[in-house]
Design an enzyme around this catalytic site. Structure first.
Site, PDB file in Angstrom:
ATOM      1  N   GLU A 100      54.689  -5.682  -5.992  1.00 42.31           N
ATOM      2  CA  GLU A 100      54.617  -6.846  -6.866  1.00 42.31           C
ATOM      3  C   GLU A 100      53.240  -7.517  -6.846  1.00 42.31           C
ATOM      4  O   GLU A 100      53.112  -8.683  -6.432  1.00 42.31           O
ATOM      5  CB  GLU A 100      55.711  -7.859  -6.492  1.00 42.31           C
ATOM      6  CG  GLU A 100      57.103  -7.265  -6.576  1.00 42.31           C
ATOM      7  CD  GLU A 100      58.222  -8.309  -6.463  1.00 42.31           C
ATOM      8  OE1 GLU A 100      57.907  -9.483  -6.222  1.00 42.31           O
ATOM      9  OE2 GLU A 100      59.395  -7.934  -6.610  1.00 42.31           O
ATOM     10  N   GLU A 108      63.636  -2.571  -5.918  1.00 39.43           N
ATOM     11  CA  GLU A 108      64.297  -3.797  -5.417  1.00 39.43           C
ATOM     12  C   GLU A 108      65.280  -4.291  -6.458  1.00 39.43           C
ATOM     13  O   GLU A 108      64.959  -4.353  -7.653  1.00 39.43           O
ATOM     14  CB  GLU A 108      63.305  -4.934  -5.153  1.00 39.43           C
ATOM     15  CG  GLU A 108      62.552  -4.817  -3.867  1.00 39.43           C
ATOM     16  CD  GLU A 108      61.648  -6.020  -3.604  1.00 39.43           C
ATOM     17  OE1 GLU A 108      61.991  -7.147  -4.028  1.00 39.43           O
ATOM     18  OE2 GLU A 108      60.593  -5.810  -2.981  1.00 39.43           O
TER      19      GLU A 108
END
Ligand code: FCB
Length: 487
Positions: free
Chosen positions: A178, A390
């Site tokens: 991320e 995720e």
């Protein structure tokens, strides 16, 4: 390299079955679970500094102890084995391996990861390494952090050390987790470490994270066996305009540019999107920032794209004449009270939380966002395999006197989102696996220990792990390679 466990579904569950070879995993990150922050040569990362700064995290929580995984890793691998996990995604702490962010590796730090990988392989669980999950060595932040170009080179050197130590036994490598959060929450809104609020710095950080990714891919390609798979994990925003009006669609385009295409553009297409460059030209001088050759480096081919998904993002244009209120925009975007909106140059975009059920994070529950995102990626980047790296949810879990955690909401969330993955696969998306966030409750960044995402409940006083109902449910899903009936 160990083959991951895979199952084929029994005939009666074929409708909700996942493809043979689908990888079932769970994920964690170093600072969120390891603790042991000052042993074996580790030095502070930006998250140590940030969490120890009063007012930065809920309740002043830090990762000092976390779930003590550094000492309890064998027990935790046993828990993974009980679940029947095919793979485990964890991150390596840079300041454990290379404390000042430069120079030779500290073998004691690497030894921890060697032991962990050995233990995983002994249990038939494929290790999936994330090289950077937000914990920059503080020494590198002190000389500029990600807004400084040199950090990309430092990252590549560190990656070489980890690849040399683990390359013979780890088959899945993720460069960054991320990078949007690292750049825009870390240097823009300031709700994540290092807590800076400077849009130019955030955009420079985004470019240097991209460059660090590309250099890491080059290093990994040279160091790893040919069958190793190299990935990056992006929290791509499934952006939806509130209405079909031209103004709302324009707001969505801008958030898509600075939330998604700032990474997918250079990494997957070899260029920054023209609209992003125009939208942010008043904040950063792109021609100076991007050197000759950078884009070719950033666009080095990857083998898998990791998708982290929790919730969709609904936006509208600020009505004419209304002054931007960036604190409200940030709050509505779910990024904390008092912060400015983390989307650079978009203070006049309003964020909305869709009505309906939400998680304990306040994030709306909408699995169509996941299938839509997977299908968009499949359309726009055909031939690039995808992996959900995720997905999961925090709820207000209660440990009963009988030592159980009944978490039907989490089971519903997981079932719906896994079904969304299955539907995306049925519609053609090449999704190779799913990593549930998270194996166990842990330090949820600025939210501290208050938000629990785990399949295993953690009592932070005793460090006791207790399987939640969702852990039993997930074990069944893995065993059958299919979703059971909701009944
Ligand atoms: C993601 C992070 C992960 C965890 C989940 C809830 O953005 O990558 O570490 O905090 O959110």
């Amino acid at each position: 390299m160990t083959a991951a466990r895979t199952q084929s579904a029994p005939a009666d569950t074929a409708v909700s079955a996942f493809p043979a070879g689908f990888l079932w995993g769970a994920a964690t990150a170093a600072y969120q679970i390891e603790g042991a922050v000052d042993v074996d040569g580790r030095t502070p990362s930006i998250w140590d500094t940030f969490s120890r700064t009063p007012g930065r995290t809920a309740g002043g929580d830090t990762g000092d102890r976390a779930t003590d995984h550094y000492r309890r890793y064998s027990q935790d691998v046993r828990l993974m084995s009980e679940l029947g996990l095919g793979a485990y995604r964890f991150s390596v702490s840079w300041s454990r391996v290379q404390p000042t962010g430069r120079g030779p590796a500290v073998e004691r730090g690497l030894d921890f990861y060697r032991r962990l990988v050995d233990e995983l392989l002994e249990h038939g669980i494929e290790p999936a390494v994330t090289l950077y999950h937000w914990d920059l060595p503080q020494d590198l932040e002190d000389i500029g952090g990600w807004p400084a170009r040199d950090t990309a080179g430092r990252f590549a050197d560190y990656v070489a050390l980890v690849a040399e130590a683990l390359g013979d036994r780890v088959g899945i490598w993720t460069t960054l987790n991320e990078p949007w959060c690292s750049a825009f929450l870390g240097y823009g809104s300031g709700v994540h470490a290092p807590g800076r609020t400077d849009w130019a710095a955030a955009l420079r950080a985004a470019h240097h994270l991209n460059l660090g990714h590309g250099r890491a891919v080059e290093v990994l390609r040279a160091a790893l066996p040919r069958d190793a798979r190299i990935a990056v994990s992006l929290n791509l925003h499934e952006v939806r305009p509130l209405t079909g009006s031209a103004a709302d669609r324009e707001a969505a385009r801008r958030i898509d540019a600075v939330g998604n295409r700032v990474f997918t553009g250079p990494m997957l297409n070899g260029s920054y999107p023209e609209d992003l460059l125009a939208d942010t030209a008043h904040l950063v001088d792109w021609p100076t920032l991007v050197h000759d050759g950078d884009l070719a480096t950033i666009a080095r081919p990857i083998d898998l794209l990791g998708v982290n998904y929790y919730s969709p993002t609904v936006v509208s244009a600020l009505p004419d004449g209304q002054a931007p209120d960036s604190a409200a925009a940030a709050r509505d975007a779910g990024h904390g009270d008092g912060a400015q909106s983390p989307f650079a140059g978009c203070a006049d975009v309003l964020f909305h939380r869709a009505p309906g059920p939400r998680t304990a994070m306040g994030w709306p529950i909408d699995p169509t966002g996941l299938s839509d995102m997977l299908l968009r990626l499949h359309r726009e980047h055909p031939g690039l395999p995808l992996m959900v790296t995720e997905n999961g949810a925090a709820f207000e879990d209660v440990l009963t006197d009988e030592g159980r955690v009944h978490d039907p909401q989490r089971i519903d969330y997981l079932r719906e989102h896994l079904d969304a993955v299955r539907q995306a696969i049925a519609a053609g998306a090449d999704v190779r696996g799913y990593f549930l966030w998270s194996l166990m409750d842990n330090f949820e960044w600025a939210y501290g220990y208050g938000k629990r995402f785990g399949l295993y409940h953690v009592d932070y006083d005793t460090q006791t792990r207790t399987a939640k109902d969702s852990a039993r449910w997930y074990a069944e899903v893995i065993r059958h390679g299919a979703l059971p009936d909701p009944a």
